[in-house]
Design an enzyme around this catalytic site. Structure first.
Site, PDB file in Angstrom:
ATOM      1  N   HIS A 487       0.849  -1.052  -0.142  1.00  0.00           N
ATOM      2  CA  HIS A 487       0.039   0.104   0.144  1.00  0.00           C
ATOM      3  C   HIS A 487       0.878   1.278   0.003  1.00  0.00           C
ATOM      4  O   HIS A 487       0.720   2.164  -0.874  1.00  0.00           O
ATOM      5  CB  HIS A 487      -0.751  -0.143   1.195  1.00  0.00           C
ATOM      6  N   GLU A 488       1.674   1.260   1.100  1.00  0.00           N
ATOM      7  CA  GLU A 488       2.680   2.507   1.095  1.00  0.00           C
ATOM      8  C   GLU A 488       3.563   2.556  -0.028  1.00  0.00           C
ATOM      9  O   GLU A 488       3.935   3.858  -0.560  1.00  0.00           O
ATOM     10  CB  GLU A 488       3.329   2.563   2.370  1.00  0.00           C
ATOM     11  N   HIS A 491       1.937   4.489  -2.753  1.00  0.00           N
ATOM     12  CA  HIS A 491       1.947   5.954  -2.786  1.00  0.00           C
ATOM     13  C   HIS A 491       3.300   6.426  -3.078  1.00  0.00           C
ATOM     14  O   HIS A 491       3.569   7.348  -3.785  1.00  0.00           O
ATOM     15  CB  HIS A 491       1.607   6.183  -1.023  1.00  0.00           C
ATOM     16  N   HIS A 494       3.643   6.640  -6.670  1.00  0.00           N
ATOM     17  CA  HIS A 494       2.718   8.210  -7.034  1.00  0.00           C
ATOM     18  C   HIS A 494       3.512   9.079  -7.125  1.00  0.00           C
ATOM     19  O   HIS A 494       3.402  10.103  -8.012  1.00  0.00           O
ATOM     20  CB  HIS A 494       1.342   8.095  -6.305  1.00  0.00           C
TER      21      HIS A 494
END
Length: 699
Positions: A487-488, A491, A494
């Site tokens: 999940h991180e 990010h 991104h």
């Protein structure tokens, strides 16, 4: 903090003077590999003069824009604003990253002083009538601005308008006062929670206290004890990666109750770290700010500029999920209560029992044992799995750098290259829990990508709180931990893949209910057999996870999803209800308000909200997720539908789909409205059905 320190900040002590001689922030650029901050040279006493100097410099840059006698244009106003403030960003990025991941009493004292100073400075800019007049006067058609320039101009106008730029002078003054006070309160809230987390330990002395704990958890508890001075052989702390497995495995119901009470009552313990009065003032000030800006509530203010668009839309999504989740949770509760009775007990299941009996139920239904899974999920293997997925999707390569500055010995650094060998940026991984780090997991940036001020490459960091194995032994993750890592890293991608010109649009600077799409979408690849077969390998033998175990693990993907959805959605509903309310006007009893809000939605007594208000840092340590915690669910609607694009293509690494994903989502920053961005990737907006199916709440 001494009075002298506070006075130095307010009066603007210059770098290089007094105690801050040879201030590392004096240099225009870091003389370090890849422009990493010179962490070894930076000391706490450097920040106050560095902030003061950077604030003065930014003020002068803004004054030059407002004092420009030429007619306002994009170049002399918007682009000039985008070029301004670089020195301030440089100091703030280092400082606030460290206050979250490696803080100290000295840094916390500086944070309490600098937070209101920065709020005052920001308000002075966004409420400057000359700047607002210049922004309002720019004609994008007359200047034939390109799409990105039009987007930047639109975002600046929206930001200034929502900050109060169009208000009367008296209202502007009050808006500025509120911003300063909220900055103080948010800092106090976060430091209170960290203090409660740092100060609590549950000693485990003797075999009885360790009953039921598997070897990996005993090892982690022993390591935590050593990190806290070694007064006890084993301790449980409030790090999620330690307390949650303790609640799962400990057969000492009394100790589970003690640990759970401490975990859920952070910020509500009385004394100096109690957050209840802090929350009441935050809610009241947010409501006042919204009214001054012409909005019905703070929730209406926050959601006016989001993908959802309104509190009603967000609440409709939460209601659509809540009903099937509540029904599923009731079925799960009955199954767990039956297990309690089958063991010969006559107590009613309570919140501190759920994880313990849920694990037993999972073993019974899916023949899964966390202790059997974890050896196949070593931290190193999961890092490589995340990297390999990025390589296969986007052509990225990762080279670990050993001899570079780091703010803590645990931090690791990788140089990220594109498929053509060009440098993308740096990725930092900070994976282990420690007392100087706030709980949770997050992505941040020491430097963001942009091209306006040169070809600026990003420096992105992921911060986790995994329980460390004893020194010299590999750290093993739970499947939930591995999902957090993916999940991180979503990010992080991104931020790393951002491909924009203007800093305002860079990376994760997107709508709050869109920002979780890249991270939650990336989790999907961890759950694919192709990825797990390649990377879920036994820490000792190197053998891949057996197919039978892999199949059982994936078959259990929707296990306990009633509980998981209820505990999350309850927090989101309380958040939204609180910020739709005027309860803070006459003094808010936040605990009573929360209890009443949960009663009205029939919250099961055996499940607690994932984040109770007194420690709900997402919404009270700043306003990033305030009236916005629903965003995880909103983005999950998007990610469930988005991954279907790869399924439909027949290849989870389908090159053309991955290329489109990079161009429209991961690399696009805030170049376009989130609805347009999603439609550019998928060809349409999503529906809720893939989400309900993913969570096992629909057939």
């Amino acid at each position: 903090m001494t009075a002298d320190t506070a006075r130095d900040l307010s009066e603007g002590t210059e770098p290089g003077h007094g105690n801050a001689a040879a201030n590392p922030f004096d240099a225009a650029e870091w003389a370090t590999p890849f422009g990493l901050p010179d962490f070894a040279a930076i000391r706490p006493e450097h920040y106050v003069p560095a902030f003061a100097h950077a604030l003065k410099r930014h003020e002068a840059e803004i004054a030059a824009i407002t004092g420009n006698a030429e007619a306002p244009t994009f170049a002399n106003t918007v682009a000039a604003m985008e070029r301004a403030g670089g020195a301030l960003d440089r100091v703030a990025n280092v400082f606030f990253n460290l206050t979250g991941s490696n803080t100290s009493p000295e840094l916390q004292a500086i944070e309490r002083a600098v937070a209101p100073q920065l709020a005052r400075h920001s308000s002075a800019i966004t409420l400057d009538p000359q700047l607002w007049d210049r922004l309002s006067a720019i004609d994008p058609d007359a200047e034939a601005l390109g799409d990105e320039e039009r987007r930047v101009l639109d975002r600046y106008r929206s930001r200034f308008r929502r900050a109060g730029a169009g208000l009367a002078p008296e209202a502007k003054a009050r808006i500025a006062e509120i911003a300063i006070r909220l900055a103080e309160l948010g800092t106090q809230f976060a430091q209170n929670v960290l203090a409660d987390e740092r100060d609590f330990v549950l000693p485990l002395d003797g075999a009885d206290d360790l009953a039921g704990l598997p070897p990996f958890l005993r090892d982690a508890a022993a390591e935590a004890a050593q990190e806290r001075g070694g007064a006890h052989g084993h301790v449980v702390t409030l790090s999620r990666s330690l307390i949650e497995p303790f609640l799962v495995f400990s057969t000492r119901r009394d100790l589970r109750a003690l640990a759970y009470a401490a975990w859920t009552r952070r910020g509500e313990t009385g004394g100096e770290t109690d957050n209840r009065a802090v929350i009441a003032e935050i809610v009241r000030l947010r409501a006042e700010r919204a009214r001054l800006l012409g909005f019905e509530s703070f929730a209406h203010l926050k959601l006016d500029d989001t993908m959802a668009g309104s509190p009603d839309a967000a609440m409709e999504l939460l209601r659509n999920v809540w009903k099937p989740a509540l029904q599923r949770a009731a079925e799960e509760r009955e199954a767990l209560q039956a297990l309690v009775r089958a063991e010969g007990h006559d107590f009613a299941l309570e919140a501190h029992d759920w994880r313990h009996y849920s694990e037993k139920q999972r073993r019974a239904e899916h023949d899964l044992d966390e202790s059997e899974i974890k050896p196949y999920l070593p931290l190193e293997g999961m890092i490589q799995a995340a990297f390999d997925t990025a390589s296969r999707l986007f052509g990225l390569g990762f080279e670990e750098l050993r001899d570079v500055p780091r703010y803590h010995p645990d931090v690791r650094t990788w140089l990220v290259r594109d498929a053509d060998g060009s440098e993308v940026g740096l990725f930092l991984g900070d994976y282990f829990a420690r007392p100087s780090k706030r709980s949770g997991a997050w992505m941040s940036a020491f430097r963001s990508q942009e091209r306006l001020n040169g070809d600026i490459k990003p420096i992105i960091v992921n911060v986790m709180n995994f329980a460390r194995a004893p020194r010299g032994e590999p750290t093993l993750l739970s499947f939930d931990d591995a999902r957090t890592l993916f999940h991180e890293f979503g990010h992080a991608l991104h931020g790393l893949l951002s491909d924009v010109t203007y800093p305002l649009l860079s990376g994760t600077a997107v709508s709050r209910d869109f920002v979780e799409l890249p991270s939650q979408l990336y989790e999907h690849w961890l759950q694919q057999p192709e990825v797990l077969r390649a990377h879920a390998r036994h820490v000792t033998t190197g053998e891949p996870m057996p197919d039978a175990l892999l199949e059982r693990l994936l078959a259990a993907a929707t296990f306990n999803q009633g509980f998981a959805t209820v505990e999350y959605a309850a927090s989101a509903i309380v958040d939204m209800t609180l910020h739709l309310s005027a309860a803070g006007e006459d003094g808010l009893d936040v605990v009573a308000f929360e209890a009443d809000a949960l009663r009205r939605i029939a919250m099961p007594a055996e499940i607690a909200a994932r984040h109770r208000a007194p420690h709900f840092a997402h919404i009270f340590s700043g306003d990033g997720y305030a009236a916005g915690y629903y965003s995880y669910l909103w983005s999950e609607v998007l990610d469930a539908d988005a991954f279907d694009a790869f399924r439909e293509a027949g290849d989870i690494f389908h090159p053309q789909t991955a290329q489109r994903l990079r161009r429209t989502i991961y690399g696009a920053g805030n170049l376009r409205d989130p609805r347009e961005a999603y439609t550019a990737f998928r060809g349409r907006l999503p529906s809720i059905e893939p989400l309900l199916k993913k969570r096992g709440l629909a057939a």
